[in-house]
Design a protein around this motif. Structure first.
Motif, PDB file in Angstrom:
ATOM      1  N   GLY A  23      -5.558  -7.073   5.770  1.00  0.00           N
ATOM      2  CA  GLY A  23      -3.904  -6.258   5.669  1.00  0.00           C
ATOM      3  C   GLY A  23      -3.883  -5.059   5.565  1.00  0.00           C
ATOM      4  N   TRP A  24      -5.116  -4.403   4.478  1.00  0.00           N
ATOM      5  CA  TRP A  24      -4.998  -3.334   4.696  1.00  0.00           C
ATOM      6  C   TRP A  24      -6.074  -2.494   5.852  1.00  0.00           C
ATOM      7  CZ3 TRP A  24      -2.879  -0.923   0.810  1.00  0.00           C
ATOM      8  CH2 TRP A  24      -2.846  -1.744  -0.318  1.00  0.00           C
ATOM      9  N   THR A  25      -6.123  -3.762   6.780  1.00  0.00           N
ATOM     10  CA  THR A  25      -7.451  -2.700   8.418  1.00  0.00           C
ATOM     11  C   THR A  25      -6.611  -2.927   9.174  1.00  0.00           C
ATOM     12  OG1 THR A  25      -8.415  -5.192   8.358  1.00  0.00           O
ATOM     13  CG2 THR A  25      -9.434  -3.861   7.175  1.00  0.00           C
ATOM     14  N   ARG A  26      -5.298  -3.970   8.967  1.00  0.00           N
ATOM     15  CA  ARG A  26      -4.599  -3.730  10.461  1.00  0.00           C
ATOM     16  C   ARG A  26      -3.056  -2.977  10.915  1.00  0.00           C
ATOM     17  NH1 ARG A  26      -1.960  -9.225  12.240  1.00  0.00           N
ATOM     18  NH2 ARG A  26      -3.075  -9.617  11.542  1.00  0.00           N
ATOM     19  N   PRO A  27      -3.734  -2.174  11.913  1.00  0.00           N
ATOM     20  CA  PRO A  27      -3.004  -1.530  11.819  1.00  0.00           C
ATOM     21  C   PRO A  27      -1.635  -1.493  12.151  1.00  0.00           C
ATOM     22  CG  PRO A  27      -4.788  -1.514  13.689  1.00  0.00           C
ATOM     23  CD  PRO A  27      -5.035  -2.567  13.148  1.00  0.00           C
ATOM     24  N   GLY A  28      -0.288   0.005  11.828  1.00  0.00           N
ATOM     25  CA  GLY A  28       1.074   0.232  11.424  1.00  0.00           C
ATOM     26  C   GLY A  28       1.445  -2.049  10.098  1.00  0.00           C
ATOM     27  N   TYR A  29       0.638  -1.923   9.895  1.00  0.00           N
ATOM     28  CA  TYR A  29       1.097  -3.434   9.100  1.00  0.00           C
ATOM     29  C   TYR A  29       0.410  -2.697   7.494  1.00  0.00           C
ATOM     30  CZ  TYR A  29       0.680  -7.670   5.569  1.00  0.00           C
ATOM     31  OH  TYR A  29       1.092  -8.396   5.192  1.00  0.00           O
ATOM     32  N   ARG A  30       2.349  -2.315   6.344  1.00  0.00           N
ATOM     33  CA  ARG A  30       1.755  -2.061   5.360  1.00  0.00           C
ATOM     34  C   ARG A  30       1.894  -3.619   4.262  1.00  0.00           C
ATOM     35  NH1 ARG A  30       7.043   0.863   6.193  1.00  0.00           N
ATOM     36  NH2 ARG A  30       7.252   1.737   3.894  1.00  0.00           N
ATOM     37  N   PRO A  31       0.799  -3.345   3.671  1.00  0.00           N
ATOM     38  CA  PRO A  31       0.066  -4.069   2.682  1.00  0.00           C
ATOM     39  C   PRO A  31       1.739  -4.528   1.053  1.00  0.00           C
ATOM     40  CG  PRO A  31      -1.616  -3.740   3.213  1.00  0.00           C
ATOM     41  CD  PRO A  31      -0.478  -2.816   4.145  1.00  0.00           C
ATOM     42  N   LEU A  32       1.645  -2.980   1.006  1.00  0.00           N
ATOM     43  CA  LEU A  32       3.099  -3.036  -0.087  1.00  0.00           C
ATOM     44  C   LEU A  32       3.666  -3.700   0.494  1.00  0.00           C
ATOM     45  CD1 LEU A  32       1.516  -0.418  -1.837  1.00  0.00           C
ATOM     46  CD2 LEU A  32       0.754  -2.233  -2.140  1.00  0.00           C
ATOM     47  N   ARG A  33       4.568  -3.438   1.340  1.00  0.00           N
ATOM     48  CA  ARG A  33       5.800  -4.097   1.353  1.00  0.00           C
ATOM     49  C   ARG A  33       6.071  -4.827   2.804  1.00  0.00           C
ATOM     50  NH1 ARG A  33       9.597  -0.951   6.564  1.00  0.00           N
ATOM     51  NH2 ARG A  33      11.228  -2.376   6.694  1.00  0.00           N
ATOM     52  N   HIS A  34       5.256  -5.334   3.556  1.00  0.00           N
ATOM     53  CA  HIS A  34       4.989  -6.804   4.401  1.00  0.00           C
ATOM     54  C   HIS A  34       4.712  -7.544   3.497  1.00  0.00           C
ATOM     55  CE1 HIS A  34       5.095  -3.870   7.704  1.00  0.00           C
ATOM     56  NE2 HIS A  34       6.879  -3.536   7.902  1.00  0.00           N
ATOM     57  N   PRO A  35       5.784  -9.480   4.091  1.00  0.00           N
ATOM     58  CA  PRO A  35       4.547 -10.200   3.967  1.00  0.00           C
ATOM     59  C   PRO A  35       3.351 -10.416   4.618  1.00  0.00           C
ATOM     60  CG  PRO A  35       6.606 -10.502   4.866  1.00  0.00           C
ATOM     61  CD  PRO A  35       6.690  -9.104   4.771  1.00  0.00           C
ATOM     62  N   VAL A  36       2.849 -11.470   3.397  1.00  0.00           N
ATOM     63  CA  VAL A  36       1.757 -12.125   3.836  1.00  0.00           C
ATOM     64  C   VAL A  36       2.012 -12.712   5.400  1.00  0.00           C
ATOM     65  CG1 VAL A  36       0.229 -13.900   4.162  1.00  0.00           C
ATOM     66  CG2 VAL A  36       0.346 -12.687   1.259  1.00  0.00           C
TER      67      VAL A  36
END
Length: 202
Positions: A23-36
């Motif tokens: 999650g922390w290394t995925r481009p475009g993914y926002r761990p604080l907002r997006h679900p697992v």
């Protein structure tokens, strides 16, 4: 017997490690907002899909070990439901939405695909079976510390589930963080309980 229990405990720990790093290394993914679950989408989606499937199947196997070492049918059944539902979550990913994967609409679709509906049902089973297992453990396992820890975990997961459900409906910016807190609390308990049973089985 001990081997399947240790495998289930390790799977619970690795599940959290994998989605955290990915999650922390995925481009475009926002761990604080997006679900697992959103990690099962996009170019690297197979990583989280495999994470769901492997963890789910290993925990399901561990449920048989729990039953075999005297954990009781209710606790074993709740863990098995949790594991199977987690595996189903990997087979049926959620729909793209809320800006992920990149290019997906920012909002929530007016209608969901069948696979998303299956994923939602599986997710509900996961997050209800986990506190059910914790409450069952609070009743059947000896020792005040284990009993209280299990009961508190069950209550905490349910409380966080309510917060997450509300945050998800309103698309709050910290929806992903709330879900991660729920997962870490629940999966940590699960790993510790399976390790406890594994020690018993050795």
């Amino acid at each position: 017997m001990a081997a399947v229990l240790w495998a289930g405990a390790a799977a619970a720990v690795l599940f959290v490690a994998v989605f955290s790093i990915d999650g922390w290394t995925r481009p475009g993914y926002r761990p604080l907002r997006h679900p697992v679950s959103a990690l099962a989408l996009g170019p690297r989606g197979r990583v989280q899909a495999a994470n769901f499937l492997c963890c789910g199947l290993l925990v399901t196997g561990a449920a048989a070990g729990v039953l075999g070492v005297g954990g009781g049918p209710l606790l074993a059944a709740a863990i098995a439901v949790f594991g199977l539902a987690l595996a189903v979550s990997g087979v049926f990913p959620m729909d793209p939405m809320r800006g992920y994967p990149p290019g997906a609409p920012e909002g929530t679709p007016p209608r969901f695909s069948m696979r998303h509906q299956v994923h939602d049902a599986a997710g509900a089973a996961v997050f209800l079976a986990l506190p059910a297992a914790a409450f069952a453990a609070a009743v059947v396992l000896p020792g005040a510390v284990v009993s209280w820890y299990s009961a508190l975990t069950g209550a905490a997961v349910l409380a966080l589930l309510l917060l997450f459900s509300r945050a998800w409906e309103l698309d709050r910016p910290l929806t992903g963080l709330i879900q991660r807190a729920m997962i870490v609390v629940g999966w940590t308990w699960l790993a510790l309980m399976l390790a406890l049973f594994a020690v018993r089985a050795d």
